[in-house]
Write an enzyme that holds these catalytic residues in place. Sequence first.
Site, mmCIF file in Angstrom:
data_model
loop_
_atom_site.group_PDB
_atom_site.id
_atom_site.type_symbol
_atom_site.label_atom_id
_atom_site.label_comp_id
_atom_site.label_asym_id
_atom_site.label_seq_id
_atom_site.Cartn_x
_atom_site.Cartn_y
_atom_site.Cartn_z
ATOM 1 C CG ASP A 81 -21.308 26.286 30.900
ATOM 2 O OD1 ASP A 81 -21.854 27.355 31.471
ATOM 3 O OD2 ASP A 81 -22.304 25.470 31.430
ATOM 4 C CG HIS A 82 -19.129 26.908 34.536
ATOM 5 N ND1 HIS A 82 -19.388 27.666 35.535
ATOM 6 C CD2 HIS A 82 -20.137 26.402 34.385
ATOM 7 C CE1 HIS A 82 -20.572 27.545 36.006
ATOM 8 N NE2 HIS A 82 -21.279 26.916 35.188
ATOM 9 C CG HIS A 174 -23.821 23.739 38.310
ATOM 10 N ND1 HIS A 174 -23.317 24.674 39.076
ATOM 11 C CD2 HIS A 174 -23.923 24.366 37.153
ATOM 12 C CE1 HIS A 174 -22.971 25.941 38.255
ATOM 13 N NE2 HIS A 174 -23.527 25.458 37.357
ATOM 14 N N GLY A 175 -26.503 20.280 39.043
ATOM 15 C CA GLY A 175 -26.718 18.838 39.513
ATOM 16 C C GLY A 175 -28.228 18.307 39.687
ATOM 17 C CG HIS A 203 -24.978 28.968 35.906
ATOM 18 N ND1 HIS A 203 -23.715 28.226 35.102
ATOM 19 C CD2 HIS A 203 -24.857 30.150 35.466
ATOM 20 C CE1 HIS A 203 -23.053 29.096 34.191
ATOM 21 N NE2 HIS A 203 -23.687 30.413 34.321
ATOM 22 N N GLY A 204 -27.806 25.901 36.989
ATOM 23 C CA GLY A 204 -28.709 24.801 37.567
ATOM 24 C C GLY A 204 -29.854 24.758 37.400
ATOM 25 C CB SER A 206 -31.129 19.896 35.728
ATOM 26 O OG SER A 206 -30.542 19.954 34.582
ATOM 27 C CB ALA A 227 -26.231 20.874 32.142
ATOM 28 C CB THR A 228 -28.104 17.342 35.512
ATOM 29 O OG1 THR A 228 -27.110 18.383 35.841
ATOM 30 C CG2 THR A 228 -28.150 16.081 36.294
#
Length: 280
Positions: A81-82, A174-175, A203-204, A206, A227-228
């Site tokens: 990822d990234h 993200h987050g 992406h992002g 969550s 992810a988060t």
Amino acid sequence: MLVNLKTVLSLAEAGGFAVPAFNVYNMETVMGAVRAAEELRAPVILQVYPRLMKEETGYYLSPVILAAAKRATVPVCFHLDHGPSELETTRSIRYGATGIMLDGSTLPFEENIALTKRVVDTCAYLDVQVEGELGHVGMTSDKEMDEFTTPEDAKIFFERTGVACLAVAVGTAHGRYKKPPKLDVDRIRAIREATGGAALVLHGGSGVPDEEIKRGVAAGIRKMNFATDICYAFLDSCLEELQKPDRPVAVDSFMKRPIEAVKEFCMTRIKLVGADGKAK
Ligand code: 13P
């Protein structure tokens, strides 16, 4: 079974769903995500941040991911990822990754194209496909969002790099969000059209409301990142376990419940993006 990025993206395109991409951090998060995929017969992507690949963690975690993927009876792709440069992408392939993200989104347009294309060409030689990013998807803590991806730039980027899928800036970050985001679904549709049906990545994931995610998938999102919320599922469960006076002390026994918590979270996302029952 361990498969490459192209395989899971083809399933998603054919079935009109998004492959869930779960960020994993340790053996327990791998176990939770793969159990969820097995139970719901879903193809999945297990992905790892480049910082883990730089540190010792990636050295230990990669064999765990590979073992889980090879043992699974559903398609599992092991993805970086990234990835910021050729160094991390090369190391990840050496560790067995079957998908690579090259994130050149903070570079000037032409430099992003040149770097992404170099990585695409090298990876093609190894039957590994690449995710690119155009339009920077930042953090929820950023003061303001970067400009959204335009269909015109996406078309040029997609054609000149040959990426298998493209991460786009369409309203997520993200987050943990302070307030729930709204996706620019018309833009997702326009990018799909301009690129002749490129597999788009969000992406992002969550904290994005379920309805927004469904609208995104219907408009052409084919890979959906979380992810988060995996971290919270795992850590909240650890904290809860710690409150219990009769909690096990043996770490493997203690971890049983956090693994289940990750599994339960992943199962909700697999169903949400329509990947359940899509394993071939
Ligand atoms: P979240 O941490 O917001 O779920 O984002 C995940 C992601 O996009 C990983 O690249």
